[in-house]
Scaffold this motif. Structure first.
Motif, mmCIF file in Angstrom:
data_model
loop_
_atom_site.group_PDB
_atom_site.id
_atom_site.type_symbol
_atom_site.label_atom_id
_atom_site.label_comp_id
_atom_site.label_asym_id
_atom_site.label_seq_id
_atom_site.Cartn_x
_atom_site.Cartn_y
_atom_site.Cartn_z
ATOM 1 N N GLU A 124 0.908 -2.981 -22.564
ATOM 2 C CA GLU A 124 0.797 -4.291 -21.907
ATOM 3 C C GLU A 124 1.883 -4.423 -20.854
ATOM 4 O O GLU A 124 2.899 -3.724 -20.884
ATOM 5 C CB GLU A 124 0.936 -5.415 -22.937
ATOM 6 N N GLY A 125 1.682 -5.346 -19.901
ATOM 7 C CA GLY A 125 2.696 -5.636 -18.912
ATOM 8 C C GLY A 125 2.703 -4.658 -17.756
ATOM 9 O O GLY A 125 1.727 -3.965 -17.488
ATOM 10 N N GLY A 126 3.836 -4.602 -17.069
ATOM 11 C CA GLY A 126 3.941 -3.794 -15.862
ATOM 12 C C GLY A 126 4.099 -4.684 -14.646
ATOM 13 O O GLY A 126 4.664 -5.778 -14.725
ATOM 14 N N VAL A 127 3.582 -4.242 -13.511
ATOM 15 C CA VAL A 127 3.660 -5.024 -12.270
ATOM 16 C C VAL A 127 2.246 -5.242 -11.736
ATOM 17 O O VAL A 127 1.287 -4.636 -12.211
ATOM 18 C CB VAL A 127 4.520 -4.298 -11.214
ATOM 19 N N ASP A 128 2.142 -6.107 -10.754
ATOM 20 C CA ASP A 128 0.839 -6.383 -10.157
ATOM 21 C C ASP A 128 0.256 -5.114 -9.535
ATOM 22 O O ASP A 128 0.981 -4.285 -8.981
ATOM 23 C CB ASP A 128 0.969 -7.466 -9.079
ATOM 24 N N ALA A 129 -1.052 -4.997 -9.629
ATOM 25 C CA ALA A 129 -1.740 -3.819 -9.098
ATOM 26 C C ALA A 129 -1.499 -3.682 -7.601
ATOM 27 O O ALA A 129 -1.497 -4.671 -6.861
ATOM 28 C CB ALA A 129 -3.232 -3.905 -9.390
ATOM 29 N N PHE A 176 -3.494 6.438 0.121
ATOM 30 C CA PHE A 176 -3.049 5.565 -0.962
ATOM 31 C C PHE A 176 -1.638 5.023 -0.768
ATOM 32 O O PHE A 176 -1.363 3.863 -1.060
ATOM 33 C CB PHE A 176 -3.100 6.325 -2.297
ATOM 34 N N LEU A 177 -0.730 5.862 -0.305
ATOM 35 C CA LEU A 177 0.680 5.494 -0.341
ATOM 36 C C LEU A 177 1.107 4.399 0.633
ATOM 37 O O LEU A 177 1.859 3.495 0.239
ATOM 38 C CB LEU A 177 1.542 6.737 -0.130
ATOM 39 N N PRO A 178 0.687 4.412 1.913
ATOM 40 C CA PRO A 178 1.216 3.396 2.837
ATOM 41 C C PRO A 178 0.996 1.964 2.383
ATOM 42 O O PRO A 178 1.931 1.147 2.409
ATOM 43 C CB PRO A 178 0.461 3.691 4.149
ATOM 44 N N LYS A 179 -0.215 1.640 1.942
ATOM 45 C CA LYS A 179 -0.497 0.268 1.504
ATOM 46 C C LYS A 179 0.304 -0.080 0.252
ATOM 47 O O LYS A 179 0.828 -1.186 0.105
ATOM 48 C CB LYS A 179 -1.992 0.091 1.250
ATOM 49 N N ALA A 180 0.383 0.906 -0.676
ATOM 50 C CA ALA A 180 1.133 0.657 -1.911
ATOM 51 C C ALA A 180 2.611 0.454 -1.613
ATOM 52 O O ALA A 180 3.269 -0.418 -2.208
ATOM 53 C CB ALA A 180 0.947 1.819 -2.879
ATOM 54 N N GLU A 181 3.145 1.224 -0.683
ATOM 55 C CA GLU A 181 4.562 1.093 -0.334
ATOM 56 C C GLU A 181 4.857 -0.279 0.260
ATOM 57 O O GLU A 181 5.926 -0.864 0.007
ATOM 58 C CB GLU A 181 4.962 2.207 0.630
ATOM 59 N N GLN A 182 3.914 -0.818 1.031
ATOM 60 C CA GLN A 182 4.094 -2.146 1.617
ATOM 61 C C GLN A 182 4.120 -3.238 0.544
ATOM 62 O O GLN A 182 4.822 -4.236 0.680
ATOM 63 C CB GLN A 182 2.973 -2.427 2.618
ATOM 64 N N ARG A 183 3.367 -3.021 -0.520
ATOM 65 C CA ARG A 183 3.262 -4.032 -1.575
ATOM 66 C C ARG A 183 4.262 -3.807 -2.708
ATOM 67 O O ARG A 183 4.313 -4.595 -3.651
ATOM 68 C CB ARG A 183 1.835 -4.023 -2.141
ATOM 69 N N ASN A 184 5.051 -2.747 -2.616
ATOM 70 C CA ASN A 184 5.928 -2.347 -3.710
ATOM 71 C C ASN A 184 7.249 -3.130 -3.688
ATOM 72 O O ASN A 184 8.331 -2.560 -3.498
ATOM 73 C CB ASN A 184 6.180 -0.833 -3.631
ATOM 74 N N LYS A 185 7.172 -4.404 -3.924
ATOM 75 C CA LYS A 185 8.361 -5.255 -3.880
ATOM 76 C C LYS A 185 9.308 -4.970 -5.040
ATOM 77 O O LYS A 185 10.500 -5.254 -4.962
ATOM 78 C CB LYS A 185 7.937 -6.724 -3.897
#
Length: 290
Positions: free
Chosen positions: A251-256, A33-42
């Motif tokens: 409501e709200g937050g960041v993109d999945a 789970f973490l590597p892909k999420a870390e790449q997208r975690n702008k």
């Protein structure tokens, strides 16, 4: 005489064998789970929270000869306690008897509860279900084995912490929540259901259980997980049996940064963790101070 010694030795070995808790090797899915999420975690959102210095790990032995790890922290000013029942497989990332990269909603945001004067108790999967599937089987979560494990955990926590308790089940953990609610432990003063898996195997337990304490339902308006779609929440809440029910919409937050049912999606309140917990804590305190 020799035969007697042999028999006694065999008996001792047999007793030791039966005394050893049932255990399987732990499967840690953090690397999935973490590597892909870390790449997208702008936005630099927190993705996990390792065990903190003030936290301890203790083991609970269930009547069915398994152990359950619990990561706990009791702040000096704690007035309440919250027990976390995890979703997914419920298998924590524990390395060398310490919590490592556990990334689901409750583990990664437990410190926000400390700021609200809550002790936290993070419950691992039982030692015989630490493999890849863990306790992802929601039908198993409705059964007596799971209930026995959870009851043992609650009783041990009661020994260590004498203040009111709340049990918080997230996603699949909602099924676990309903299972332990059937026992009506007097120290448990409220239940929290977040991102509840109210559809699928075993979910009917949610409408069968008669809660004797208030219930807080937390859900994200953009939850598109197949077992917890936001458009089904009203019906889920209506079927819950409790003396008082409050729904907290987020409501709200960041993109999945994961699939709809994953840890980094609206289903798990990504980017809205602190605000969600602050609101939940405020509601729980209102109930407990009545």
């Amino acid at each position: 005489m020799k035969l007697r010694i042999i028999l006694i030795t065999l008996l001792a070995i047999t007793c030791q064998t039966f005394a050893q808790p049932i255990k399987v090797n732990r499967f840690d899915d953090a690397d999935e789970f973490l590597p892909k999420a870390e790449q997208r975690n702008k936005n630099k959102i927190r993705l996990f929270l390792r065990q903190q210095d003030e936290e301890t790990l203790f083991k609970v032995t269930s009547p069915r000869n398994v152990t359950i790890d619990v990561i706990s922290n009791v702040p000096a000013n704690a007035e309440y306690g919250v027990i976390f029942l995890l979703g997914g497989t419920s298998v924590l990332s524990i390395v060398n008897e310490r919590l490592d990269r556990s990334f689901s909603f409750q583990p990664r945001s437990r410190d926000y509860w400390w700021k609200n004067k809550f002790a936290t108790f993070l419950v691992d999967a039982p030692s015989d279900r630490l493999d890849k599937n863990g306790i992802g089987d929601t039908l198993w979560r409705t059964g007596k084995d799971h209930q026995a494990d959870l009851q043992a955990v609650v009783l041990e926590i009661e020994k260590r912490f004498k203040m009111p308790l709340v049990i918080h089940g997230h996603s699949n953990g909602a099924i676990s929540n309903a299972n332990i609610a059937q026992l009506k432990n007097p120290s448990v003063k409220a239940f929290i259901y977040s991102g509840s898996a109210f559809m699928g195997r075993g979910a009917d337990i949610l409408s069968r259980v008669e809660h004797t304490t208030p219930v807080l339902i937390i859900h994200h308006r953009s939850d598109r997980c197949s077992v917890s779609p936001s458009n089904g929440v009203a019906n889920f809440v209506e079927r819950l049996i409790a003396p008082e029910k409050v729904t907290l919409w987020v409501e709200g937050g960041v993109d999945a940064m994961s699939g709809d049912c994953g840890p980094f999606a609206p289903h798990s309140f990504i980017g809205r963790e602190e605000a969600t917990i602050n609101s939940a804590a405020e509601q729980i305190k209102q109930w407990l101070h009545k």
